[in-house]
Write an enzyme that holds these catalytic residues in place. Structure first.
Site, PDB file in Angstrom:
ATOM      1  N   LYS A 112      10.157 -14.780   0.721  1.00 30.80           N
ATOM      2  CA  LYS A 112      11.035 -13.621   0.895  1.00 30.80           C
ATOM      3  C   LYS A 112      11.447 -13.455   2.361  1.00 30.80           C
ATOM      4  CE  LYS A 112       8.189 -10.399  -0.536  1.00 30.80           C
ATOM      5  NZ  LYS A 112       6.968 -11.148  -0.855  1.00 30.80           N
ATOM      6  N   ARG A 134       6.893  -1.986  -3.166  1.00 28.96           N
ATOM      7  CA  ARG A 134       5.769  -2.754  -3.684  1.00 28.96           C
ATOM      8  C   ARG A 134       5.066  -2.024  -4.818  1.00 28.96           C
ATOM      9  NH1 ARG A 134       4.876  -5.997   1.154  1.00 28.96           N
ATOM     10  NH2 ARG A 134       3.359  -7.643   0.833  1.00 28.96           N
ATOM     11  N   ARG A 177       0.460 -21.396   6.359  1.00 27.07           N
ATOM     12  CA  ARG A 177       1.600 -20.910   7.143  1.00 27.07           C
ATOM     13  C   ARG A 177       1.114 -20.255   8.434  1.00 27.07           C
ATOM     14  NH1 ARG A 177       3.990 -15.509   4.080  1.00 27.07           N
ATOM     15  NH2 ARG A 177       2.159 -14.230   4.390  1.00 27.07           N
ATOM     16  N   ARG A 201      -1.859 -15.714  10.260  1.00 30.39           N
ATOM     17  CA  ARG A 201      -1.911 -14.271  10.051  1.00 30.39           C
ATOM     18  C   ARG A 201      -3.331 -13.891   9.666  1.00 30.39           C
ATOM     19  NH1 ARG A 201       3.023 -12.022   6.397  1.00 30.39           N
ATOM     20  NH2 ARG A 201       1.292 -10.806   5.551  1.00 30.39           N
ATOM     21  N   ARG A 203      -4.592 -10.258  -2.133  1.00 26.63           N
ATOM     22  CA  ARG A 203      -3.171  -9.876  -2.066  1.00 26.63           C
ATOM     23  C   ARG A 203      -2.438 -10.300  -3.337  1.00 26.63           C
ATOM     24  NH1 ARG A 203      -1.601 -12.763   2.933  1.00 26.63           N
ATOM     25  NH2 ARG A 203       0.500 -11.925   2.718  1.00 26.63           N
TER      26      ARG A 203
HETATM   27  P1  AMP Z   1       3.859  -8.631   4.120  1.00 30.52           P
HETATM   28  O1  AMP Z   1       4.190  -9.151   5.477  1.00 30.52           O
HETATM   29  O2  AMP Z   1       5.089  -8.138   3.378  1.00 30.52           O
HETATM   30  O3  AMP Z   1       3.048  -9.598   3.299  1.00 30.52           O
HETATM   31  O4  AMP Z   1       2.953  -7.330   4.324  1.00 30.52           O
HETATM   32  C1  AMP Z   1       1.689  -7.416   4.939  1.00 30.52           C
HETATM   33  C2  AMP Z   1       0.825  -6.231   4.545  1.00 30.52           C
HETATM   34  O5  AMP Z   1       1.446  -5.005   4.966  1.00 30.52           O
HETATM   35  C3  AMP Z   1       0.613  -6.060   3.060  1.00 30.52           C
HETATM   36  O6  AMP Z   1      -0.439  -6.871   2.558  1.00 30.52           O
HETATM   37  C4  AMP Z   1       0.292  -4.560   2.963  1.00 30.52           C
HETATM   38  O7  AMP Z   1      -1.023  -4.287   3.383  1.00 30.52           O
HETATM   39  C5  AMP Z   1       1.234  -3.974   3.997  1.00 30.52           C
HETATM   40  N1  AMP Z   1       2.557  -3.618   3.413  1.00 30.52           N
HETATM   41  C6  AMP Z   1       3.768  -4.184   3.665  1.00 30.52           C
HETATM   42  N2  AMP Z   1       4.747  -3.611   2.949  1.00 30.52           N
HETATM   43  C7  AMP Z   1       4.144  -2.657   2.186  1.00 30.52           C
HETATM   44  C8  AMP Z   1       4.608  -1.719   1.217  1.00 30.52           C
HETATM   45  N3  AMP Z   1       5.908  -1.657   0.855  1.00 30.52           N
HETATM   46  N4  AMP Z   1       3.680  -0.904   0.642  1.00 30.52           N
HETATM   47  C9  AMP Z   1       2.390  -0.930   0.983  1.00 30.52           C
HETATM   48  N5  AMP Z   1       1.882  -1.802   1.873  1.00 30.52           N
HETATM   49  C10 AMP Z   1       2.739  -2.649   2.491  1.00 30.52           C
END
Ligand code: AMP
Length: 221
Positions: free
Chosen positions: A15, A90, A127, A157, A168
């Site tokens: 994404k 989400r 990654r 990360r 996750r």
């Molecule tokens: P991502 O980079 O999109 O994988 O986001 C990393 C982390 O940020 C996720 O595992 C969540 O802990 C938090 N996070 C990101 N976007 C959201 C969202 N829309 N709702 C809740 N937690 C979020």
């Protein structure tokens, strides 16, 4: 008509990569809630300090906090003529709030990127991300190498270690996958195969958006 694009898909589906590329091409902002939170963690804001432990466990930050962040961001002038949302919504509650925020605006185009589970696990384990500018590097890039954008060092990360990756994915299936059903009924929904090379995914994404745009025009009458 504004191009209001929302990318759905599990962690590791690509994404962020596709959102970044598409946003640059169309000159609209990419709004990634993960990036916004990582920035808040790095600069130690109040939200960041509270979010860090939740993110490190692979769980979701509260709907209330996330909806506030996105509402404020979508109201900024640069998002008026379109945006690419990556990582939000989400949960179904976030999607319902987004519908309320978008009530007076052009319809959302929703693209779901589909990738098999074993490929997601492989990607997330290999990654890397730049520790200075936060840019995601391609899967398989060497940790410790230099970022192509700013020269900073690539690191893994903190939420990409195996235990957190599995959590996750579990959280995705439980809380975020229902969004596919939430959006599937709309004429502006499309899904694409994310298990292809990035250029192919980008081409399919552009075609899906064009087709969904026709659906959006139908919605507007
Ligand atoms: P991502 O980079 O999109 O994988 O986001 C990393 C982390 O940020 C996720 O595992 C969540 O802990 C938090 N996070 C990101 N976007 C959201 C969202 N829309 N709702 C809740 N937690 C979020």
């Amino acid at each position: 008509m504004a191009l209001n694009l929302l990318m759905l898909g599990p962690p590791g589906a690509g994404k962020g990569t596709q959102a970044e590329r598409f946003a640059k091409e169309r000159r609209i902002p990419k709004i990634s809630t993960g990036d916004i939170l990582r920035e808040a963690v790095a600069t130690k804001t109040e939200v960041g300090q509270r979010a860090k432990a939740i993110m490190d466990r692979g769980e979701l930050v509260s709907d209330e906090v996330m909806i506030g962040i996105v509402r404020e961001r979508l109201e900024r002038p640069d998002a008026v003529s379109g945006f690419v949302l990556d990582g939000f919504p989400r949960t179904v509650a976030q999607a319902a709030a987004l519908d309320r925020i978008m009530a007076e605006r052009d319809p959302l185009i929703v693209v779901d990127i589909v990738v098999p589970e074993d490929e997601l696990v492989r990607r997330l384990g290999t990654r890397s991300i730049c520790r200075l500018c936060g840019t995601g590097a391609s899967v398989g890039s060497t940790v410790g190498a230099a970022c192509g954008k700013c020269g900073g060092r690539l690191v893994q990360r903190t939420d990409d270690n195996q235990a957190v990756v599995l959590e996750r994915l579990k959280v995705y299936h439980r809380q975020s996958e229902p969004l596919v059903e939430y959006y599937r009924v709309r004429p502006t929904f499309r899904s694409i195969d994310g298990a292809q090379p990035p250029d192919r995914v980008a081409a399919d994404l552009a075609a899906a958006i064009a087709a969904a745009g026709n659906g959006a025009a139908g919605v507007q009458g």
